[in-house]
Design a protein around this motif. Structure first.
Motif, PDB file in Angstrom:
ATOM      1  N   UNK A 427      34.447   6.357  34.987  1.00 33.77           N
ATOM      2  CA  UNK A 427      33.727   7.418  35.700  1.00 33.77           C
ATOM      3  C   UNK A 427      34.449   8.744  35.542  1.00 33.77           C
ATOM      4  N   UNK A 428      35.767   8.718  35.686  1.00 33.15           N
ATOM      5  CA  UNK A 428      36.544   9.947  35.520  1.00 33.15           C
ATOM      6  C   UNK A 428      36.423  10.496  34.102  1.00 33.15           C
ATOM      7  N   UNK A 429      36.452   9.588  33.136  1.00 28.39           N
ATOM      8  CA  UNK A 429      36.325  10.016  31.737  1.00 28.39           C
ATOM      9  C   UNK A 429      34.980  10.680  31.505  1.00 28.39           C
ATOM     10  N   UNK A 430      33.931  10.102  32.077  1.00 29.84           N
ATOM     11  CA  UNK A 430      32.592  10.673  31.947  1.00 29.84           C
ATOM     12  C   UNK A 430      32.567  12.100  32.503  1.00 29.84           C
ATOM     13  N   UNK A 431      33.160  12.271  33.676  1.00 25.35           N
ATOM     14  CA  UNK A 431      33.164  13.581  34.325  1.00 25.35           C
ATOM     15  C   UNK A 431      33.972  14.609  33.535  1.00 25.35           C
ATOM     16  N   UNK A 432      35.165  14.214  33.104  1.00 25.55           N
ATOM     17  CA  UNK A 432      36.032  15.176  32.404  1.00 25.55           C
ATOM     18  C   UNK A 432      35.476  15.537  31.032  1.00 25.55           C
ATOM     19  N   UNK A 433      34.854  14.580  30.352  1.00 26.51           N
ATOM     20  CA  UNK A 433      34.257  14.884  29.047  1.00 26.51           C
ATOM     21  C   UNK A 433      33.073  15.825  29.221  1.00 26.51           C
ATOM     22  N   UNK A 434      32.244  15.573  30.233  1.00 28.00           N
ATOM     23  CA  UNK A 434      31.107  16.465  30.484  1.00 28.00           C
ATOM     24  C   UNK A 434      31.581  17.872  30.830  1.00 28.00           C
ATOM     25  N   UNK A 435      32.665  17.966  31.570  1.00 25.95           N
ATOM     26  CA  UNK A 435      33.210  19.284  31.902  1.00 25.95           C
ATOM     27  C   UNK A 435      33.670  19.997  30.632  1.00 25.95           C
ATOM     28  N   UNK A 436      34.306  19.244  29.728  1.00 30.57           N
ATOM     29  CA  UNK A 436      34.760  19.826  28.465  1.00 30.57           C
ATOM     30  C   UNK A 436      33.567  20.282  27.622  1.00 30.57           C
ATOM     31  N   UNK A 437      32.494  19.515  27.674  1.00 29.09           N
ATOM     32  CA  UNK A 437      31.278  19.886  26.943  1.00 29.09           C
ATOM     33  C   UNK A 437      30.717  21.197  27.483  1.00 29.09           C
ATOM     34  N   UNK A 438      30.662  21.307  28.797  1.00 30.33           N
ATOM     35  CA  UNK A 438      30.131  22.522  29.417  1.00 30.33           C
ATOM     36  C   UNK A 438      30.984  23.742  29.056  1.00 30.33           C
ATOM     37  N   UNK A 439      32.289  23.549  29.011  1.00 31.93           N
ATOM     38  CA  UNK A 439      33.177  24.642  28.637  1.00 31.93           C
ATOM     39  C   UNK A 439      32.952  25.047  27.183  1.00 31.93           C
ATOM     40  N   UNK A 440      32.709  24.043  26.338  1.00 30.25           N
ATOM     41  CA  UNK A 440      32.463  24.324  24.924  1.00 30.25           C
ATOM     42  C   UNK A 440      31.152  25.081  24.752  1.00 30.25           C
ATOM     43  N   UNK A 441      30.136  24.670  25.490  1.00 33.92           N
ATOM     44  CA  UNK A 441      28.841  25.358  25.433  1.00 33.92           C
ATOM     45  C   UNK A 441      28.978  26.803  25.890  1.00 33.92           C
ATOM     46  N   UNK A 442      29.760  27.000  26.936  1.00 35.32           N
ATOM     47  CA  UNK A 442      29.958  28.353  27.471  1.00 35.32           C
ATOM     48  C   UNK A 442      30.627  29.250  26.422  1.00 35.32           C
ATOM     49  N   UNK A 443      31.536  28.681  25.644  1.00 39.62           N
ATOM     50  CA  UNK A 443      32.217  29.462  24.602  1.00 39.62           C
ATOM     51  C   UNK A 443      31.226  29.928  23.529  1.00 39.62           C
ATOM     52  N   UNK A 444      30.315  29.019  23.179  1.00 44.62           N
ATOM     53  CA  UNK A 444      29.384  29.349  22.103  1.00 44.62           C
ATOM     54  C   UNK A 444      28.375  30.403  22.530  1.00 44.62           C
TER      55      UNK A 444
END
Length: 446
Positions: A427-444
């Motif tokens: 569950x934690x991995x799911x949350x942290x990966x999704x957070x990283x995805x959102x940060x990556x999207x924000x960069x683009x």
């Protein structure tokens, strides 16, 4: 989905002349320059052309460039001049800004996603493959599928050039000490676990460990082809029953009494490999094959076997992350660059490079059996371990570039230390990966 043919190591494939005309792999330069053959292929082997080649990895030295590529290309195309672009000498955006984009790139697939796609440099090889009647059946199907999946459109923006598969290294001295038979190719995870139980003990003040894992790469390249991120939804896909099976299978090795003695928290499994050849109290480790090149391995009585597999997946090993060879769409000499690609991936050149220790992507028994025959450190070693299993095909890769593998590995590290249960970790991995995805999207979007 599983591949139907056994995976082979990546070494240079057949020359275009061989592919088109059916000539043997050992053709001489004189034969290849024959006017009749030139008329068939439309290739002018005496044309003067300059091409630049960039490899992102610092391990691909100028010496390797010369021995694995330049020397072979010069024999085939005497007037082709190849320029080596030093790894790290310039970023891809800087190359574009200064009009210095190389004609050919050597990239691992994640690097391709990071450098070619965002900068619009990818070039689909399909037209040239069709024009020159290139037989793609020469390549391991799982590797080609991986390249098509990464494109997201089924296109071939490159061809597999080399790879770093996994094996299980083992310390022969410890097996002899405990009277345990050496491992064999084709073991299951259950058999490896039972073997690890026999080898994990505390004797004469020394804590001996059984089978350890370079778990970050083992998880990311799992044999079930499970994605870390769903390519369609661009969301994490690790909090599942299938990933729980992966964690449960691997964590039991570390639950054996003594396996965590001296363990360094925060490891991704890489320090386990270091411990294998420095402390010499670890019987075996599942590791990327490239680990054999570490200096400490020279002082060990070691060998290797294929990576254990699930009994229901008998014969299917881990995924691999092949390095690909690509042509930039900005190149003014695409056809000549393609000639270079296909000669570098020819049976003739692949055989020579295979003997020198380069793995091959070709379904060619002669090339496979020749692997590492000229490498002193691998003489007498069970090199068949590297290609014993079929390659598990990689799932479609997301367009995003994240550190999902590292984040999942961190959670597994917490599990084996007893700090989290598997369900919480996923569950934690799911949350942290999704957070990283959102940060990556924000960069683009900036």
């Amino acid at each position: 989905m599983r591949t139907s043919n056994r995976w082979r190591f990546i070494v240079p494939a057949v020359a275009i002349a061989t592919i088109v005309s059916g000539c043997g792999a050992g053709s001489t330069t004189k034969e290849q320059s024959n006017p009749v053959e030139q008329a068939k292929t439309g290739i002018d082997y005496n044309e003067a052309v300059e091409l630049s080649i960039y490899a992102s990895s610092s391990s691909f030295t100028e010496e390797l460039f010369k021995t694995r590529i330049e020397e072979h290309v010069r024999k085939k195309f005497p007037n082709y001049k190849l320029k080596y672009v030093k790894p790290g000498s310039m970023t891809v955006p800087d190359m574009i800004a200064t009009n210095n984009v190389p004609d050919i790139f050597l990239f691992a697939l994640p690097e391709m996603q990071k450098n070619l796609f965002p900068n619009g440099l990818q070039y689909d090889l399909t037209e040239l493959i069709n024009k020159y009647n290139v037989d793609l059946n020469r390549f391991e199907p799982g590797l080609l599928q991986t390249f098509r999946e990464v494109s997201g459109e089924g296109k071939l923006y490159g061809l597999p050039e080399s790879t770093n598969p996994h094996v299980m290294f083992y310390n022969k001295d410890l097996y002899d000490k405990f009277g345990v038979p050496y491992p064999k190719n084709g073991m299951t995870w259950d058999e490896a676990y039972e073997m690890s139980r026999k080898l994990t003990s505390f004797q004469e003040g020394v804590s001996y460990k059984g089978v350890a894992l370079f778990f970050r790469t083992v998880l990311s390249n799992n044999e079930d082809s499970l994605p870390l991120i769903d390519a369609k939804t661009e969301r994490a896909s690790v909090n599942t029953a299938q990933w729980k099976k992966q964690f449960d299978n691997l964590k039991r090795f570390y639950e054996l009494n003594g396996m965590l003695t001296g363990y360094k928290p925060g490891s991704d499994g890489g320090t386990e490999l270091t411990s294998f050849y420095t402390d010499k109290n670890m019987a075996a480790i599942v590791s990327p094959f490239s680990g054999y090149t570490r200096d400490g391995m020279k002082d060990m009585n070691w060998n290797m076997v294929s990576v254990p597999v699930h009994s229901e997946n008998k014969g299917v090993g881990l995924q691999v992350e092949p390095r690909g060879i690509f042509i930039a769409n900005t190149s003014k000499v695409k056809e000549q660059a393609f000639h270079v690609l296909m000669h570098v991936l020819s049976d003739e050149v692949e055989l020579a490079n295979s003997k020198a220790g380069k793995t091959t992507s070709l379904n060619n028994e002669t090339i496979v059996k020749s692997f590492a025959s000229e490498i002193d450190l691998l003489k007498g070693k069970n090199t068949s371990a590297v290609f014993y299993n079929k390659v598990a095909p990689s799932p479609q890769a997301p367009a995003l570039s994240t550190n999902a593998g590292n984040l999942l590995s961190k959670e597994f590290d917490a599990v084996i230390q007893g700090n989290k249960d598997v369900n919480t970790a996923l569950r934690n991995a799911e949350d942290t990966i999704n957070k990283a995805i959102e940060e990556e999207i924000a960069k683009t979007r900036k």
